[in-house]
Design a protein around this motif. Structure first.
Motif, PDB file in Angstrom:
ATOM      1  N   GLU A 218       1.103  -1.175  -0.153  1.00 56.26           N
ATOM      2  CA  GLU A 218       0.127   0.124  -0.606  1.00 56.26           C
ATOM      3  C   GLU A 218       0.928   0.667   0.330  1.00 56.26           C
ATOM      4  OE1 GLU A 218      -2.572   1.499   3.920  1.00 56.26           O
ATOM      5  OE2 GLU A 218      -3.447  -0.355   2.338  1.00 56.26           O
TER       6      GLU A 218
ATOM      7  N   ALA B 225      -2.642  -3.213  11.770  1.00 54.48           N
ATOM      8  CA  ALA B 225      -3.313  -3.082  10.532  1.00 54.48           C
ATOM      9  C   ALA B 225      -4.311  -4.221  10.337  1.00 54.48           C
ATOM     10  CB  ALA B 225      -2.114  -3.830   9.126  1.00 54.48           C
TER      11      ALA B 225
ATOM     12  N   GLY C 197      -7.271  -6.063  11.369  1.00 52.31           N
ATOM     13  CA  GLY C 197      -9.038  -5.359  11.276  1.00 52.31           C
ATOM     14  C   GLY C 197      -9.928  -4.527   9.596  1.00 52.31           C
ATOM     15  N   LYS C 198      -8.785  -4.407   9.371  1.00 47.75           N
ATOM     16  CA  LYS C 198      -9.068  -3.876   7.794  1.00 47.75           C
ATOM     17  C   LYS C 198      -9.296  -4.237   6.180  1.00 47.75           C
ATOM     18  CE  LYS C 198      -5.681  -0.064   9.387  1.00 47.75           C
ATOM     19  NZ  LYS C 198      -4.202   0.330   9.021  1.00 47.75           N
ATOM     20  N   GLY C 199      -9.073  -5.860   6.174  1.00 51.38           N
ATOM     21  CA  GLY C 199      -9.430  -6.871   5.887  1.00 51.38           C
ATOM     22  C   GLY C 199      -8.343  -7.222   5.220  1.00 51.38           C
ATOM     23  N   ILE C 200      -7.285  -6.986   5.262  1.00 51.67           N
ATOM     24  CA  ILE C 200      -5.983  -7.605   5.023  1.00 51.67           C
ATOM     25  C   ILE C 200      -5.263  -9.167   4.519  1.00 51.67           C
ATOM     26  CG2 ILE C 200      -3.384  -7.067   3.928  1.00 51.67           C
ATOM     27  CD1 ILE C 200      -4.271  -4.356   4.968  1.00 51.67           C
TER      28      ILE C 200
ATOM     29  N   LYS D   2      -8.546 -13.783  16.334  1.00 48.90           N
ATOM     30  CA  LYS D   2      -8.583 -12.628  15.278  1.00 48.90           C
ATOM     31  C   LYS D   2      -7.885 -14.086  14.459  1.00 48.90           C
ATOM     32  CE  LYS D   2      -6.624  -8.197  16.925  1.00 48.90           C
ATOM     33  NZ  LYS D   2      -6.201  -7.442  16.905  1.00 48.90           N
TER      34      LYS D   2
END
Length: 160
Positions: free
Chosen positions: A56, A89, A91-94, A124
């Motif tokens: 990113e 990072a 929890g952002k769908g990565i 998680k």
């Protein structure tokens, strides 16, 4: 952007992974890796399995790869899967994007059984694996020792 990892990513991947080695029980490795060691892993796993990164704005935020499950020939269609994200990072769908892409690449290479090993507890990682369709197939009590504590591991499997 998701793309194949290269040896040029070794520094960024080391930074991500060494955080987990030094600060968590998520991995049972105890000594940080050098960039050369990581570059060799990237090369070795990319050849037979798949090794990908999520980038990113020019920064590697996460990575995923397949590796050997067992060495006997009968296991040749099975692979252990791994995904790591830069600290903060999640929890952002990565992780889901990386795992989806990894699954497709491994399936395309003829793998049939994908196996995720998770140090427990780790809600998680359990949620990610189950979201991707993995099912829990084993739980080993006190299988590892790190940071002066016994640790359980669980195995999740996805047949593709």
């Amino acid at each position: 952007m998701i793309r194949p990892a290269t040896s040029a990513d070794a520094s960024a991947i080391c930074s991500i992974y060494n955080h987990y080695i030094e600060n968590t029980v998520i991995t049972f490795e105890e000594n940080p890796l050098t960039e050369d060691e990581m570059a060799e892993r990237i090369r070795a796993y990319s050849e037979k399995y798949a090794y990908i990164v999520y980038e990113e704005d020019g920064e590697v935020i996460g990575y995923a790869y397949g590796s050997s499950w067992r060495t006997r020939r009968a296991y040749r269609f099975s692979t252990e899967t791994t995904v790591y994200l830069k600290d903060g990072a999640a929890g952002k769908g990565i992780g889901s994007l990386l795992y989806s892409e990894l699954i497709e690449r491994l399936k395309g290479k003829g793998f049939h059984s994908l196996i995720g090993c998770i140090t427990l507890p780790n809600e998680k990682s359990v949620r990610l694996h189950e979201k991707m369709g993995f099912k829990k197939v084993a739980h080993f009590h006190e299988a590892g020792w790190k940071f002066d504590q016994w640790l359980d591991v669980g195995f999740w499997e996805l047949l593709v």
